[in-house]
Design a protein around this motif. Structure first.
Motif, mmCIF file in Angstrom:
data_model
loop_
_atom_site.group_PDB
_atom_site.id
_atom_site.type_symbol
_atom_site.label_atom_id
_atom_site.label_comp_id
_atom_site.label_asym_id
_atom_site.label_seq_id
_atom_site.Cartn_x
_atom_site.Cartn_y
_atom_site.Cartn_z
ATOM 1 N N ARG A 1 0.672 -1.192 -0.260
ATOM 2 C CA ARG A 1 0.074 -0.263 0.385
ATOM 3 C C ARG A 1 1.133 1.020 -0.060
ATOM 4 N NH1 ARG A 1 -5.615 -0.390 -1.525
ATOM 5 N NH2 ARG A 1 -5.879 -2.613 -0.103
ATOM 6 N N TYR A 2 2.180 1.664 0.595
ATOM 7 C CA TYR A 2 3.033 2.466 0.534
ATOM 8 C C TYR A 2 3.101 3.170 -0.677
ATOM 9 C CZ TYR A 2 4.592 2.101 5.354
ATOM 10 O OH TYR A 2 4.379 1.154 6.941
ATOM 11 N N TYR A 3 3.295 2.528 -2.266
ATOM 12 C CA TYR A 3 2.900 2.521 -3.288
ATOM 13 C C TYR A 3 1.849 3.270 -4.111
ATOM 14 C CZ TYR A 3 7.282 -0.750 -3.546
ATOM 15 O OH TYR A 3 8.506 -1.046 -3.508
ATOM 16 N N GLU A 4 0.817 3.320 -3.388
ATOM 17 C CA GLU A 4 -0.134 3.946 -3.314
ATOM 18 C C GLU A 4 -0.006 5.364 -2.251
ATOM 19 O OE1 GLU A 4 -4.737 2.233 -2.087
ATOM 20 O OE2 GLU A 4 -3.269 0.437 -2.793
ATOM 21 N N PHE A 5 0.558 5.509 -1.274
ATOM 22 C CA PHE A 5 1.091 6.759 -0.451
ATOM 23 C C PHE A 5 1.886 7.099 -1.548
ATOM 24 C CE2 PHE A 5 -0.498 4.254 2.683
ATOM 25 C CZ PHE A 5 -1.262 4.751 3.330
ATOM 26 N N PHE A 6 3.079 6.486 -2.347
ATOM 27 C CA PHE A 6 3.965 7.336 -2.635
ATOM 28 C C PHE A 6 3.043 8.333 -4.728
ATOM 29 C CE2 PHE A 6 7.297 3.658 -2.085
ATOM 30 C CZ PHE A 6 7.011 4.091 -0.942
ATOM 31 N N GLU A 7 1.993 7.178 -4.951
ATOM 32 C CA GLU A 7 1.539 8.082 -6.529
ATOM 33 C C GLU A 7 0.520 9.306 -6.128
ATOM 34 O OE1 GLU A 7 -1.767 6.523 -9.667
ATOM 35 O OE2 GLU A 7 -0.787 4.909 -8.185
ATOM 36 N N ASP A 8 -0.111 9.225 -5.202
ATOM 37 C CA ASP A 8 -0.860 10.394 -4.545
ATOM 38 C C ASP A 8 -0.046 11.839 -4.039
ATOM 39 O OD1 ASP A 8 -2.903 9.000 -4.987
ATOM 40 O OD2 ASP A 8 -3.539 8.599 -2.194
ATOM 41 N N ALA A 9 1.286 11.370 -3.302
ATOM 42 C CA ALA A 9 2.508 12.400 -3.253
ATOM 43 C C ALA A 9 3.038 12.775 -4.848
ATOM 44 C CB ALA A 9 3.688 11.968 -1.920
ATOM 45 N N PHE A 10 2.911 11.803 -5.746
ATOM 46 C CA PHE A 10 3.801 12.102 -6.970
ATOM 47 C C PHE A 10 2.795 13.346 -7.794
ATOM 48 C CE2 PHE A 10 4.485 11.299 -11.096
ATOM 49 C CZ PHE A 10 5.872 12.022 -11.891
ATOM 50 N N LEU A 11 1.507 12.306 -7.758
ATOM 51 C CA LEU A 11 0.398 13.750 -8.535
ATOM 52 C C LEU A 11 0.135 15.210 -8.039
ATOM 53 C CD1 LEU A 11 -2.569 10.549 -8.756
ATOM 54 C CD2 LEU A 11 -1.024 11.466 -10.603
ATOM 55 N N ASP A 12 0.445 15.133 -6.215
ATOM 56 C CA ASP A 12 0.275 16.164 -5.516
ATOM 57 C C ASP A 12 1.835 17.075 -6.345
ATOM 58 O OD1 ASP A 12 -1.555 15.435 -4.252
ATOM 59 O OD2 ASP A 12 -0.128 15.450 -2.433
ATOM 60 N N TRP A 13 2.602 16.297 -6.325
ATOM 61 C CA TRP A 13 4.049 17.030 -6.561
ATOM 62 C C TRP A 13 3.701 17.453 -8.167
ATOM 63 C CZ3 TRP A 13 7.505 16.032 -10.540
ATOM 64 C CH2 TRP A 13 8.870 16.484 -10.557
ATOM 65 N N LEU A 14 3.422 16.872 -9.100
ATOM 66 C CA LEU A 14 3.555 16.795 -10.729
ATOM 67 C C LEU A 14 2.459 17.815 -10.504
ATOM 68 C CD1 LEU A 14 4.068 16.267 -13.262
ATOM 69 C CD2 LEU A 14 1.758 14.300 -13.391
ATOM 70 N N GLU B 1 1.890 20.191 -8.122
ATOM 71 C CA GLU B 1 2.559 21.999 -8.318
ATOM 72 C C GLU B 1 3.135 22.645 -9.521
ATOM 73 O OE1 GLU B 1 5.369 21.946 -5.018
ATOM 74 O OE2 GLU B 1 3.494 22.793 -4.133
ATOM 75 N N ARG B 2 3.361 21.826 -10.831
ATOM 76 C CA ARG B 2 4.358 21.852 -12.213
ATOM 77 C C ARG B 2 2.577 21.884 -13.506
ATOM 78 N NH1 ARG B 2 6.192 20.037 -8.201
ATOM 79 N NH2 ARG B 2 9.233 20.369 -7.739
ATOM 80 N N GLY B 3 1.879 21.315 -12.637
ATOM 81 C CA GLY B 3 0.871 21.761 -14.152
ATOM 82 C C GLY B 3 0.129 21.202 -14.352
ATOM 83 N N GLY B 4 0.211 19.389 -13.476
ATOM 84 C CA GLY B 4 -0.852 18.327 -13.226
ATOM 85 C C GLY B 4 -0.262 18.044 -14.730
ATOM 86 N N TYR B 5 -1.491 16.282 -14.443
ATOM 87 C CA TYR B 5 -0.845 14.956 -14.635
ATOM 88 C C TYR B 5 -1.726 15.791 -16.940
ATOM 89 C CZ TYR B 5 -0.748 10.602 -16.647
ATOM 90 O OH TYR B 5 -0.908 9.679 -17.380
ATOM 91 N N ASP B 6 -2.966 15.936 -16.605
ATOM 92 C CA ASP B 6 -3.459 16.801 -17.599
ATOM 93 C C ASP B 6 -2.873 17.725 -18.467
ATOM 94 O OD1 ASP B 6 -5.787 15.142 -16.691
ATOM 95 O OD2 ASP B 6 -6.562 17.097 -16.099
ATOM 96 N N ARG B 7 -1.874 18.502 -18.151
ATOM 97 C CA ARG B 7 -1.366 19.411 -18.526
ATOM 98 C C ARG B 7 -0.251 18.354 -19.118
ATOM 99 N NH1 ARG B 7 3.201 23.743 -17.382
ATOM 100 N NH2 ARG B 7 4.664 23.924 -18.906
ATOM 101 N N LEU B 8 0.716 17.048 -18.537
ATOM 102 C CA LEU B 8 1.539 16.817 -19.341
ATOM 103 C C LEU B 8 0.591 15.766 -20.434
ATOM 104 C CD1 LEU B 8 4.208 15.143 -18.841
ATOM 105 C CD2 LEU B 8 2.284 13.314 -17.587
ATOM 106 N N ARG B 9 -0.685 15.710 -20.065
ATOM 107 C CA ARG B 9 -1.064 14.205 -21.188
ATOM 108 C C ARG B 9 -1.896 15.350 -22.822
ATOM 109 N NH1 ARG B 9 -1.045 9.323 -22.354
ATOM 110 N NH2 ARG B 9 -3.873 9.713 -22.821
ATOM 111 N N ARG B 10 -1.910 16.772 -22.600
ATOM 112 C CA ARG B 10 -1.814 17.529 -23.166
ATOM 113 C C ARG B 10 -1.172 18.156 -24.402
ATOM 114 N NH1 ARG B 10 -5.289 20.195 -19.215
ATOM 115 N NH2 ARG B 10 -3.105 21.944 -19.085
#
Length: 121
Positions: free
Chosen positions: A22-35, A37-46
């Motif tokens: 389950r720690y990998y779920e915490f890592f993923e949530d924290a990574f999405l927060d970090w991302l 701050e840089r415009g988000g996953y949607d921006r990356l995909r756009r």
């Protein structure tokens, strides 16, 4: 960046401790927060890019338990041409070290490795 994430019943085993996977779920949530701050996953995909995981690992130092609030610090540990390695340091609210995770992401476009976009450098 530090994400504050509560331990929920779904994260725990029968002893009310966070199950190792389950720690990998915490890592993923924290990574999405970090991302975020840089415009988000949607921006990356756009921008036509996506990320896939090349490698991951977790060192466990102390158990987290149901009801704990975990502070997960996300920080790049290596930025390459096509890959980004992140370190996730998990602490209990009182500061006790719980776990340290590492994940290496590779940027892909059309299923092939591609240069990291500026938002990730």
């Amino acid at each position: 960046m530090i994400s504050r994430l509560p331990v929920r019943p779904r994260h725990c085993d029968a002893q009310a401790m966070v199950h190792a996977v389950r720690y990998y779920e915490f890592f993923e949530d924290a990574f999405l927060d970090w991302l975020g701050e840089r415009g988000g996953y949607d921006r990356l995909r756009r921008e036509g890019a996506d990320l896939v995981i090349r490698a991951s690992g977790c060192e466990h130092h102390a158990p987290a338990r149901l009801g704990d609030v975990l502070a997960v610090q996300s920080a790049p540990s290596r930025v390459g041409t096509t890959s980004l390695s992140m370190t996730f340091t998990v602490r209990r609210d009182a500061g006790e070290l719980v776990a340290v995770g590492t994940i290496t992401y590779v940027c892909v476009r059309d299923g092939r490795p591609s240069a990291l976009p500026p938002m990730l450098r």
